[in-house]
Design a protein around this motif. Structure first.
Motif, PDB file in Angstrom:
ATOM      1  N   GLU A 489     -14.512   1.725  10.603  1.00 36.46           N
ATOM      2  CA  GLU A 489     -13.771   2.768   9.907  1.00 36.46           C
ATOM      3  C   GLU A 489     -14.534   3.192   8.654  1.00 36.46           C
ATOM      4  OE1 GLU A 489     -10.951   4.362  10.525  1.00 36.46           O
ATOM      5  OE2 GLU A 489     -10.578   3.360  12.437  1.00 36.46           O
ATOM      6  N   GLY A 490     -14.500   4.523   8.362  1.00 43.14           N
ATOM      7  CA  GLY A 490     -15.053   5.062   7.129  1.00 43.14           C
ATOM      8  C   GLY A 490     -16.561   5.171   7.147  1.00 43.14           C
ATOM      9  N   GLU A 491     -17.030   5.867   6.093  1.00 44.43           N
ATOM     10  CA  GLU A 491     -18.455   6.030   5.891  1.00 44.43           C
ATOM     11  C   GLU A 491     -18.792   5.680   4.452  1.00 44.43           C
ATOM     12  OE1 GLU A 491     -19.760   9.882   6.907  1.00 44.43           O
ATOM     13  OE2 GLU A 491     -19.170   9.760   9.022  1.00 44.43           O
ATOM     14  N   LEU A 492     -19.939   5.151   4.238  1.00 46.10           N
ATOM     15  CA  LEU A 492     -20.363   4.734   2.900  1.00 46.10           C
ATOM     16  C   LEU A 492     -20.415   5.951   1.972  1.00 46.10           C
ATOM     17  CD1 LEU A 492     -21.294   2.214   1.389  1.00 46.10           C
ATOM     18  CD2 LEU A 492     -23.647   2.854   1.916  1.00 46.10           C
ATOM     19  N   GLY A 493     -19.728   5.869   0.825  1.00 43.65           N
ATOM     20  CA  GLY A 493     -19.708   6.955  -0.151  1.00 43.65           C
ATOM     21  C   GLY A 493     -18.643   7.988   0.089  1.00 43.65           C
ATOM     22  N   MET A 494     -17.850   7.861   1.176  1.00 44.95           N
ATOM     23  CA  MET A 494     -16.806   8.845   1.479  1.00 44.95           C
ATOM     24  C   MET A 494     -15.647   8.728   0.483  1.00 44.95           C
ATOM     25  SD  MET A 494     -14.518   9.186   4.952  1.00 44.95           S
ATOM     26  CE  MET A 494     -15.898   9.752   5.956  1.00 44.95           C
ATOM     27  N   SER A 495     -15.102   9.882   0.039  1.00 42.70           N
ATOM     28  CA  SER A 495     -13.949   9.890  -0.859  1.00 42.70           C
ATOM     29  C   SER A 495     -12.675   9.650  -0.071  1.00 42.70           C
ATOM     30  CB  SER A 495     -13.849  11.225  -1.607  1.00 42.70           C
ATOM     31  OG  SER A 495     -14.997  11.421  -2.411  1.00 42.70           O
ATOM     32  N   ALA A 496     -11.692   8.996  -0.691  1.00 39.23           N
ATOM     33  CA  ALA A 496     -10.416   8.705  -0.040  1.00 39.23           C
ATOM     34  C   ALA A 496      -9.333   8.634  -1.103  1.00 39.23           C
ATOM     35  CB  ALA A 496     -10.495   7.406   0.758  1.00 39.23           C
ATOM     36  N   THR A 497      -8.082   8.766  -0.636  1.00 40.45           N
ATOM     37  CA  THR A 497      -6.920   8.719  -1.532  1.00 40.45           C
ATOM     38  C   THR A 497      -5.944   7.671  -1.022  1.00 40.45           C
ATOM     39  OG1 THR A 497      -7.153  11.056  -2.098  1.00 40.45           O
ATOM     40  CG2 THR A 497      -5.037  10.011  -2.572  1.00 40.45           C
ATOM     41  N   MET A 498      -5.535   6.777  -1.922  1.00 43.77           N
ATOM     42  CA  MET A 498      -4.541   5.747  -1.588  1.00 43.77           C
ATOM     43  C   MET A 498      -3.174   6.236  -2.056  1.00 43.77           C
ATOM     44  SD  MET A 498      -4.190   1.858  -3.033  1.00 43.77           S
ATOM     45  CE  MET A 498      -3.438   2.459  -4.554  1.00 43.77           C
ATOM     46  N   ARG A 499      -2.185   6.128  -1.193  1.00 43.85           N
ATOM     47  CA  ARG A 499      -0.821   6.574  -1.525  1.00 43.85           C
ATOM     48  C   ARG A 499       0.172   5.464  -1.187  1.00 43.85           C
ATOM     49  NH1 ARG A 499       3.776   9.395   0.161  1.00 43.85           N
ATOM     50  NH2 ARG A 499       4.430  11.046  -1.279  1.00 43.85           N
ATOM     51  N   HIS A 500       1.093   5.231  -2.151  1.00 42.35           N
ATOM     52  CA  HIS A 500       2.115   4.194  -1.956  1.00 42.35           C
ATOM     53  C   HIS A 500       3.411   4.666  -2.595  1.00 42.35           C
ATOM     54  CE1 HIS A 500       4.067   0.314  -1.633  1.00 42.35           C
ATOM     55  NE2 HIS A 500       4.319   0.344  -2.937  1.00 42.35           N
ATOM     56  N   SER A 501       4.511   4.563  -1.842  1.00 41.51           N
ATOM     57  CA  SER A 501       5.832   4.978  -2.338  1.00 41.51           C
ATOM     58  C   SER A 501       6.755   3.774  -2.377  1.00 41.51           C
ATOM     59  CB  SER A 501       6.436   6.071  -1.451  1.00 41.51           C
ATOM     60  OG  SER A 501       5.635   7.236  -1.480  1.00 41.51           O
ATOM     61  N   GLU A 502       7.596   3.771  -3.426  1.00 40.34           N
ATOM     62  CA  GLU A 502       8.560   2.677  -3.588  1.00 40.34           C
ATOM     63  C   GLU A 502       9.874   3.264  -4.096  1.00 40.34           C
ATOM     64  OE1 GLU A 502       9.062  -1.180  -6.477  1.00 40.34           O
ATOM     65  OE2 GLU A 502       7.101  -0.851  -5.532  1.00 40.34           O
ATOM     66  N   VAL A 503      10.977   2.992  -3.387  1.00 40.36           N
ATOM     67  CA  VAL A 503      12.293   3.527  -3.735  1.00 40.36           C
ATOM     68  C   VAL A 503      13.122   2.412  -4.361  1.00 40.36           C
ATOM     69  CG1 VAL A 503      14.382   4.640  -2.882  1.00 40.36           C
ATOM     70  CG2 VAL A 503      12.157   5.185  -1.865  1.00 40.36           C
ATOM     71  N   SER A 504      13.714   2.717  -5.503  1.00 39.96           N
ATOM     72  CA  SER A 504      14.490   1.715  -6.224  1.00 39.96           C
ATOM     73  C   SER A 504      15.903   1.622  -5.653  1.00 39.96           C
ATOM     74  CB  SER A 504      14.555   2.085  -7.710  1.00 39.96           C
ATOM     75  OG  SER A 504      15.369   3.235  -7.884  1.00 39.96           O
ATOM     76  N   GLU A 505      16.702   0.775  -6.239  1.00 42.06           N
ATOM     77  CA  GLU A 505      18.121   0.693  -5.900  1.00 42.06           C
ATOM     78  C   GLU A 505      18.836   1.953  -6.391  1.00 42.06           C
ATOM     79  OE1 GLU A 505      20.386  -1.831  -8.791  1.00 42.06           O
ATOM     80  OE2 GLU A 505      18.356  -2.571  -9.180  1.00 42.06           O
ATOM     81  N   SER A 506      20.071   2.140  -5.962  1.00 41.57           N
ATOM     82  CA  SER A 506      20.854   3.308  -6.352  1.00 41.57           C
ATOM     83  C   SER A 506      21.412   3.089  -7.761  1.00 41.57           C
ATOM     84  CB  SER A 506      21.989   3.548  -5.356  1.00 41.57           C
ATOM     85  OG  SER A 506      22.732   4.684  -5.737  1.00 41.57           O
ATOM     86  N   TYR A 507      21.147   4.043  -8.664  1.00 41.23           N
ATOM     87  CA  TYR A 507      21.638   3.970 -10.047  1.00 41.23           C
ATOM     88  C   TYR A 507      22.791   4.952 -10.214  1.00 41.23           C
ATOM     89  CZ  TYR A 507      17.332   1.454 -11.139  1.00 41.23           C
ATOM     90  OH  TYR A 507      16.312   0.542 -11.181  1.00 41.23           O
TER      91      TYR A 507
END
Length: 590
Positions: A489-507
């Motif tokens: 997977e991937g190529e050396l020097g290739m740009s990438a974006t990491m995405r992570h979502s987290e939902v809290s409890e109901s306030y």
């Protein structure tokens, strides 16, 4: 003025047709009517009144009504002008929400493992056969070294090795001579120590004999002590002598008193013989005889006392003998003390001599000063020979430096015509090890991304679901997150974006983040609550500052602690002017 009765009924208002004003329409007849000038007042049967004004009063009432209308219009205009100058605000009520945090961070794909190609330092580079980014296979030529320069270096290194062998030989000889000298010093200091111990013992024995002789004379003198009267005996003698003297004084006084009493009795008898009675004379003669008898007894006792005189006690001879004895004792004690000092001096002198001899022996027995010059020289010679062997191996290979792995060249640290430095000459990315994605996260982002969290990695080829494999804090306060890519997977020097979502409890209490403000220091949060109060022109809205506790927030909403806002309260989310606590505002609900 007159009163009239009428039977008409009317309305409860003033009408131009009747010219009458009644408080209430009852439909019943008037009981009476009263005229006062141009005014009329009527009374109805139930007691209610009506009033009909005259012509002048009607004009006054009409003017007053026009004045009130003008004032109402002015009030409306003033209120409009006042309201137009107030800040225009938008407000919203709290809602029940879940806070979602989304972290996106850009990075690049790097090699999973670097393999460095080393060569000896200080060698001249003749030619470089690769460039950064080139793919190489194991055994491919990377660069070539100058063999003529390498031959000169080998010759110099061999000459240096020969010099070191001579130096090692000299060091070995000097170490042997030092060990022999050390052994000789140990033998001499051992003999000096025995002599010092014998001298110390003889000196102490002589001083001890002198001390014992002085002590013997002192003990003999103490046994021949002078006998003297004790303190108690002297006090008893002085007390007995004083009692004897006092007894003599008392007897003399008694004799004098009895003699005076006898003379008194004689005078009394002589006087009675001339004018007294026989009975009185007889009594006086008896008393005189009695006084004479007492006087004779006292004089006899005094003569007996005087016949045995007592000498005053004198102890001066005893004191002189005792003083002479004490002086002799002090002199003998001084001799014993001086002999004791001599004994101590002899002991200390002997100990000092023995101690110095022991120290000299310890110094002689002490190991030679640590000197690792010989061992270091041997190690340096060994290293130098290995270096020469390495140079010879490169020379025999024609100066060719080849890759040890298959991969991609990522760094070249050598330059044609320059000499090699200490460190990696060429660095290659090992293609047998999978690539990795690296990115830096800020402190706020780190709160929502942790080791092992599932993330989405987006590249030009698409998106892949992976997880955070490694995370560490760097020196700048940021955090370096590492994600290992699957093989291929991937190529050396290739740009990438990491995405992570987290939902809290109901306030239960969430507001738009535009309504939240903070102050420093302390980073206290506050909001402006939209309130209502009585103003100059009636009811008006105003901004009320209230400090709140923020539980969580993202770029759109902030969750407040329960109880920060009541159910019907609204917070100001926007304003066209700057506001503060208690400032009146303009709010229009849409």
């Amino acid at each position: 003025m007159r009163t009239e009765e009428t039977g008409t009924s009317g309305t409860d208002a003033w009408t131009e047709e009747t010219g009458m004003y009644r408080t209430e329409a009852t439909g019943r007849c008037l009981a009476a009517r009263l005229r006062t000038g141009r005014n009329e007042i009527g009374c109805m049967e139930d007691g209610r009144l009506w009033f009909r004004p005259g012509g002048r009063q009607r004009k006054t009432v009409a003017g007053f009504a026009a004045f009130l209308a003008l004032m109402w219009v002015c009030t409306l205009v003033s209120k409009t002008i006042y309201a137009s100058g107030l800040p225009q605000v938008q407000a919203a009520a709290a809602e029940k929400k879940k806070i979602e945090h989304t972290v996106e961070s850009d990075g690049i794909i790097k090699q999973g493992s670097d393999r460095a190609v080393h060569t000896a330092a200080g060698l001249r580079v003749e030619q470089i056969s690769v460039r950064v980014g080139d793919a190489v296979e194991k055994g491919d030529l990377l660069f070539t070294l100058d063999t003529e320069d390498l031959a000169e270096i080998i010759e110099k290194k061999e000459l240096e090795a020969a010099k070191m062998e001579y130096q090692i030989s000299d060091l070995q000889k000097n170490r042997r001579l030092a060990e022999e000298e050390k052994q000789r010093q140990e033998e001499r200091t051992g003999e000096d120590l025995e002599i010092a111990e014998e001298a110390a013992e003889r000196g102490f024995d002589r001083a001890d004999a002198a001390w014992q002789e002085a002590d013997r004379h002192l003990q003999n003198h103490l046994e021949d002590k002078v006998s003297v009267t004790s303190g108690e005996g002297r006090e008893s003698a002085y007390r007995e002598y004083e009692e004897w003297v006092q007894k003599g004084k008392n007897l003399e006084a008694t004799v004098s008193g009895n003699l005076a009493r006898k003379e008194e009795k004689e005078a009394a008898l002589a006087a009675l013989q001339e004018a007294g009675s026989a009975e009185e004379i007889a009594r006086a003669r008896e008393e005189l005889e009695k006084a004479e008898e007492e006087l004779r007894n006292v004089r006899a006792e005094y003569e007996k006392y005087s016949s045995h005189p007592m000498q005053e006690p004198d102890f001066s001879a005893e004191d002189a003998a005792e003083k002479a004895w004490e002086d002799q004792k002090d002199s003998l004690e001084g001799s014993v003390r001086e002999a004791g000092y001599g004994k101590e001096d002899a002991l200390l002198a002997g100990e000092a001599g023995v101690r110095d001899a022991e120290r000299n022996r310890e110094d002689a027995q002490k190991e030679l000063q640590a000197d690792s010059t010989l061992e270091i020289s041997r190690m340096e010679l060994k290293s130098l020979k290995k270096e020469i062997e390495k140079y010879k191996a490169i020379y025999e290979a024609g100066g060719r430096i080849v890759s040890e792995v298959s991969g991609t060249v990522t760094k070249i640290q050598v330059t044609a015509g320059e000499r090699t430095a200490d460190g990696a000459a060429v660095v290659c990315a090992d293609q047998e090890v999978p690539y990795r994605f690296e990115t830096l996260l800020g402190k706020e982002q780190k709160k929502y991304v942790n080791l092992g969290d599932a993330v989405t990695l987006k590249t030009a080829r698409g998106s892949t679901e992976l997880q955070v494999d490694y995370m560490e804090e760097d020196g700048s306060g940021s955090y370096r997150a590492v994600i290992y890519l699957p093989e291929g997977e991937g190529e050396l020097g290739m740009s990438a974006t990491m995405r992570h979502s987290e939902v809290s409890e109901s306030y239960p209490c969430c507001i738009p983040v535009t309504a939240l403000h903070s102050e420093s220091p302390g980073n206290r949060y506050y909001v402006y609550v939209l309130g209502q109060r009585d103003g100059i022109l009636g009811k008006e809205y105003y901004a009320q500052l209230r400090y709140v506790e923020v539980l969580d927030q993202n770029e759109r909403y902030a969750a407040l602690a329960e109880g920060a806002l009541s159910g019907d309260e609204k917070v100001i989310t926007g304003c066209d002017k700057e506001i503060g606590n208690g400032v009146a505002v303009r709010y229009e609900e849409f």
